[in-house]
Write a protein that holds these residues in place. Structure first.
Motif, PDB file in Angstrom:
ATOM      1  N   GLU A  51       0.850  -1.187   0.000  1.00 57.48           N
ATOM      2  CA  GLU A  51       0.000   0.000   0.000  1.00 57.48           C
ATOM      3  C   GLU A  51       0.892   1.245   0.000  1.00 57.48           C
ATOM      4  O   GLU A  51       1.802   1.358   0.832  1.00 57.48           O
ATOM      5  N   PRO A  52       0.658   2.190  -0.905  1.00 56.85           N
ATOM      6  CA  PRO A  52       1.472   3.425  -0.890  1.00 56.85           C
ATOM      7  C   PRO A  52       1.159   4.268   0.342  1.00 56.85           C
ATOM      8  O   PRO A  52       0.004   4.417   0.734  1.00 56.85           O
ATOM      9  N   GLU A  53       2.193   4.786   0.961  1.00 60.51           N
ATOM     10  CA  GLU A  53       2.025   5.670   2.113  1.00 60.51           C
ATOM     11  C   GLU A  53       1.712   7.087   1.629  1.00 60.51           C
ATOM     12  O   GLU A  53       2.029   7.463   0.492  1.00 60.51           O
ATOM     13  N   MET A  60      11.453  10.442  -1.429  1.00 59.08           N
ATOM     14  CA  MET A  60      11.420   9.061  -1.917  1.00 59.08           C
ATOM     15  C   MET A  60      10.079   8.422  -1.556  1.00 59.08           C
ATOM     16  O   MET A  60       9.662   8.465  -0.387  1.00 59.08           O
ATOM     17  N   PRO A  61       9.378   7.805  -2.519  1.00 56.11           N
ATOM     18  CA  PRO A  61       8.076   7.184  -2.222  1.00 56.11           C
ATOM     19  C   PRO A  61       8.236   5.952  -1.333  1.00 56.11           C
ATOM     20  O   PRO A  61       9.251   5.262  -1.368  1.00 56.11           O
ATOM     21  N   ILE A  62       7.199   5.693  -0.532  1.00 53.04           N
ATOM     22  CA  ILE A  62       7.218   4.592   0.431  1.00 53.04           C
ATOM     23  C   ILE A  62       5.968   3.746   0.234  1.00 53.04           C
ATOM     24  O   ILE A  62       4.859   4.272   0.047  1.00 53.04           O
ATOM     25  N   TRP A  63       6.124   2.428   0.294  1.00 53.89           N
ATOM     26  CA  TRP A  63       5.015   1.486   0.295  1.00 53.89           C
ATOM     27  C   TRP A  63       5.092   0.658   1.577  1.00 53.89           C
ATOM     28  O   TRP A  63       6.165   0.474   2.154  1.00 53.89           O
ATOM     29  N   CYS A  64       3.947   0.146   2.007  1.00 56.40           N
ATOM     30  CA  CYS A  64       3.912  -0.666   3.231  1.00 56.40           C
ATOM     31  C   CYS A  64       3.169  -1.972   2.964  1.00 56.40           C
ATOM     32  O   CYS A  64       2.067  -1.968   2.384  1.00 56.40           O
ATOM     33  N   THR A  65       3.760  -3.062   3.378  1.00 51.31           N
ATOM     34  CA  THR A  65       3.139  -4.386   3.324  1.00 51.31           C
ATOM     35  C   THR A  65       2.899  -4.841   4.756  1.00 51.31           C
ATOM     36  O   THR A  65       3.817  -4.808   5.582  1.00 51.31           O
ATOM     37  N   VAL A  85      18.755   7.403  -7.607  1.00 45.64           N
ATOM     38  CA  VAL A  85      20.114   7.867  -7.342  1.00 45.64           C
ATOM     39  C   VAL A  85      20.367   9.271  -7.899  1.00 45.64           C
ATOM     40  O   VAL A  85      21.220  10.000  -7.386  1.00 45.64           O
ATOM     41  N   LYS A  86      19.636   9.676  -8.928  1.00 40.58           N
ATOM     42  CA  LYS A  86      19.849  11.006  -9.493  1.00 40.58           C
ATOM     43  C   LYS A  86      19.441  12.109  -8.523  1.00 40.58           C
ATOM     44  O   LYS A  86      19.945  13.221  -8.597  1.00 40.58           O
ATOM     45  N   HIS A  87      18.508  11.788  -7.632  1.00 40.46           N
ATOM     46  CA  HIS A  87      18.026  12.772  -6.669  1.00 40.46           C
ATOM     47  C   HIS A  87      18.523  12.473  -5.261  1.00 40.46           C
ATOM     48  O   HIS A  87      18.078  13.121  -4.306  1.00 40.46           O
ATOM     49  N   SER A  88      19.424  11.524  -5.137  1.00 40.27           N
ATOM     50  CA  SER A  88      19.897  11.118  -3.820  1.00 40.27           C
ATOM     51  C   SER A  88      21.164  11.881  -3.451  1.00 40.27           C
ATOM     52  O   SER A  88      21.988  12.202  -4.320  1.00 40.27           O
ATOM     53  N   ARG A 109      18.036   2.932  -9.585  1.00 37.05           N
ATOM     54  CA  ARG A 109      17.164   2.904  -8.414  1.00 37.05           C
ATOM     55  C   ARG A 109      17.672   1.878  -7.400  1.00 37.05           C
ATOM     56  O   ARG A 109      18.230   0.840  -7.760  1.00 37.05           O
ATOM     57  N   LYS A 110      17.468   2.220  -6.142  1.00 36.28           N
ATOM     58  CA  LYS A 110      17.727   1.295  -5.044  1.00 36.28           C
ATOM     59  C   LYS A 110      16.418   1.093  -4.285  1.00 36.28           C
ATOM     60  O   LYS A 110      15.643   2.034  -4.113  1.00 36.28           O
ATOM     61  N   TYR A 111      16.205  -0.112  -3.813  1.00 40.36           N
ATOM     62  CA  TYR A 111      15.003  -0.411  -3.042  1.00 40.36           C
ATOM     63  C   TYR A 111      15.410  -0.858  -1.639  1.00 40.36           C
ATOM     64  O   TYR A 111      16.142  -1.841  -1.475  1.00 40.36           O
TER      65      TYR A 111
END
Length: 702
Positions: A51-53, A60-65, A85-88, A109-111
């Motif tokens: 579920e998107p937070e 950075m977008p966050i999801w929750c399971t 990484v371009k915005h990190s 991208r990193k997860y």
């Protein structure tokens, strides 16, 4: 009442629609079956299982399971954070650098997979979440499928009821479901002040994470895989009897011997080496004693200390064996039996009296050998005992039949034993007076009772900690190879698990695609051996042109330097038209090499090791950053370990540092450095990084 994590979501008007069992999440087919590469699987996973937070973490977008801990009915959050990484502010990966992956191309991208500590379940993730070491789980996977297990914390790490094994099982299933390719871990796990990589390395030949398939990746201070394996072999093969002998001159010998005897008595199998002992201790589940009293001293304790049966022993000694009720004069502490009883139970064609006669002849021969070698070795090999008996008995079959059962048997007033001579490594027969054996054991019973009362056997981990401190970290000075082997295992911190390429049985074609070296402008100073290797999935009736587009899109979506890549050719297929169907031309599961152009070679986001160029050349053999503290020479700018340069970990790095090579070129060498370390050519005894206590020829200027 709803669990806190649910209350927090309800306050934000977030109604979780799916819950998954923590112990079943990630099992094959549950909650979904994924057949693509990680870069595609992670997106499908987030769409269907998370579920998107309504907030983000520094953009950075966050999801929750939501996972349910079934035993308690508790709901806990598994957060997934996508880092572009371009915005990190940290686009490069320190974990890749320490794992030896500095030459990997930077992934877009990193997860991050995070289960916070219990007290943080009802709170949103906040700034600094990536740096916390208190999470129950924190793993990172780049979009190319390579990743790192950053931390797990079980009961001893702050978890209230979820143990490390359960968290590790969950992480392993997540990686398998999403088709991760390689995951590294820096093993710094400890239990009761003991480094688990040393305990498990000796006991099982691999670290604690080895239970999930993690194997040696790289060592610090130049340690290689074959050095690690050799060190574990050296330590694990130490025989317990030899260990007792080696410690016979130390103050702790008695306690070590009592620990060994205690667990030997508990084990149903023979514990010969230190590997056998540690395995038994690690796998032993402590229980409340159910026997009426100790089995270690059962044959004598009845007369010495316990005139009446005891319901529960307050000393918490050995609990496996039942009390032996035989009288003192008819039983022996080493489970010896009268030879006459053994002979009577043998299925033999010879009568018992003939078997007893042969046994008496062998005992007489052993007595003569002991008298002749007064003070020396009194044992006889099987062949020597056989030859001595043949002087009186002509039937060699009868002699061999008796020798086969001559072990821990009583013949007259003597006990005959059979054991391997530690010096000659040959099986030998020896005799011992049965009366003196009992008296010697009786004299030790009060000491054994006292020792057990103060700790031996009461806690497996306390006994293991004593062996860890006094055996592994305090082996006698005469055994340098043991100390060096211990040091080598402790220097081996980085481990990796690789998931092999899988070609599923479905209506798709899968390939491993790599760019040829000519497509990549590698600088001459780079040790890059990592041309991008991507998993590509196309429909069964895709054309060659479709495959080129799929490869091109996969590379563009994955690596920063390939956003403008154009794939022109597939090697060995140059003569085929793009419209031709792949099915029937090329077999699914093959590795393909492709040629293209358009790499952005000026992009700063090129290698995970960063934009800085450095050279590592240390005396220990290290040629790359291994995560240990280093210092650079102010003249040649070559990096080397501070420890190898004679700088203690507690010391500050000098303001001006000149390496040994530059120092020699500036001034005559005053002292001769005794450091030698060459794994590749050295075939002698085990060698480890060693810091001499003499001047290393290094110049310090503060």
């Amino acid at each position: 009442m709803a669990p806190p994590v649910l209350e927090s979501n309800m306050k934000r008007n977030v109604a979780p629609s799916k819950f998954y069992g923590l112990h079943s999440f990630g099992e094959p087919g549950f909650p979904l079956s994924l057949t693509g590469a990680f870069r595609d699987n992670i997106r499908q996973f987030l769409r269907e299982c998370a579920e998107p937070e309504d907030y983000d973490l520094d953009g950075m977008p966050i999801w929750c399971t939501f996972l349910v801990y079934e035993n308690r009915g508790t709901v806990l959050p598994l957060y997934t954070v996508e880092e572009n990484v371009k915005h990190s502010d940290r686009p490069f990966c320190d974990y890749c650098r320490c794992a030896g992956w500095s030459h990997h191309f930077v992934s877009k991208r990193k997860y991050h997979f995070i289960i916070p500590g219990h007290d943080e379940w009802n709170k949103p993730l906040n700034e600094g979440a990536f740096d916390l070491q208190t999470h129950l789980l924190h793993g990172l996977i780049h979009c190319n499928g390579f990743g790192h297990l950053i931390c797990i914390n079980g009961i001893e790490g702050g978890s209230k009821y979820i143990c490390g094994r359960e968290i590790m099982d969950l992480w392993d299933r997540i990686c398998s479901t999403l088709h991760a390719r390689q995951i590294t871990v820096e093993d710094s796990s400890r239990k009761h002040t003991m480094d688990l990589r040393l305990l498990y390395g000796v006991a099982y030949g691999h670290c604690w994470f080895g239970k999930w398939g993690y194997r040696f990746c790289r060592g610090s201070f130049g340690v290689k895989e074959h050095d690690y394996e050799r060190a574990t072999d050296i330590l694990s093969s130490v025989e317990l009897d030899q260990l007792i002998d080696d410690f016979s001159i130390t103050n702790g010998c008695s306690h070590i011997e009592q620990i060994i005897h205690h667990y030997r008595d508990m084990s149903e199998t023979n514990l010969v080496t230190i590997r056998d002992l540690l395995r038994f201790m690690l796998e032993h589940k402590p229980t409340v004693p159910t026997a009426r009293y100790s089995t270690r001293i059962s044959w004598s304790a009845k007369k010495l200390a316990f005139p009446t049966p005891i319901k529960r022993c307050s000393l918490k000694l050995s609990t496996r064996l039942a009390l032996r009720k035989s009288p003192l004069g008819k039983d022996y502490p080493t489970k010896c039996r009268k030879f006459s009883n053994v002979a009577a139970n043998l299925d033999s064609r010879w009568p018992v009296r003939r078997l007893e006669h042969v046994a008496e002849v062998i005992v007489e021969a052993l007595k003569e050998k002991r008298a002749v070698n007064n003070g020396g070795s009194s044992g006889m090999t099987r062949q020597e005992a056989r030859d001595a008996a043949r002087l009186h008995i002509g039937d060699t079959g009868l002699i061999d039949h008796v020798l086969k059962v001559m072990n821990n048997v009583v013949v007259g007033n003597y006990i005959v034993r059979r054991a391997v001579n530690r010096s000659t490594k040959v099986l030998e027969y020896t005799i011992q007076d049965s009366k003196s054996s009992k008296e010697a054991y009786l004299s030790k019973v009060p000491e054994l009772i006292q020792t057990h009362a103060i700790g031996v056997g009461r806690s497996v981990f306390d006994d293991m900690a004593y062996l860890y401190t006094n055996v592994f970290l305090g082996y006698p000075e005469s055994s340098d190879s043991m100390k060096l082997a211990v040091q080598m295992i402790l220097y081996s911190k980085h481990f990796v698990k690789e998931w092999p390429f899988r070609d599923e049985d479905d209506d798709s074609l899968r390939f491993i695609c790599r760019l040829t070296m000519s497509s990549i402008d590698l600088n001459s100073n780079s040790s890059c051996d990592f041309p991008p290797r991507e998993y590509i999935v196309v429909p069964l009736y895709a054309t060659i042109g479709d495959l080129k587009v799929a490869i091109q899109n996969a590379m563009r979506e994955t690596y920063c330097v390939m956003e403008k890549l154009l794939v022109t050719d597939i090697l060995d297929m140059e003569g085929l038209q793009d419209e031709e169907v792949l099915f029937g031309i090329i077999e699914s599961g093959r590795e393909l090499w492709v040629r293209g152009f358009g790499l952005d070679l000026e992009n700063d986001l090129r290698y995970e090791g960063g934009t800085e160029k450095w050279t590592v050349r240390c005396k220990c053999g290290a040629r790359d950053d291994d995560g240990e503290r280093m210092v650079a020479c102010d003249i040649c700018e070559t990096w080397q370990h501070t420890r190898c340069s004679g700088i203690e970990d507690t010391e500050a790095v000098p303001r001006l540092f000149v390496c040994d090579a530059c120092c020699s070129s500036l001034a005559p060498v005053q002292t001769q450095c005794s450091f030698t370390y060459n794994y590749d050519s050295y075939q002698g005894p085990l060698m480890l990084p060693h810091i001499p206590e003499v001047d290393m020829g290094l110049l310090y200027c503060k």
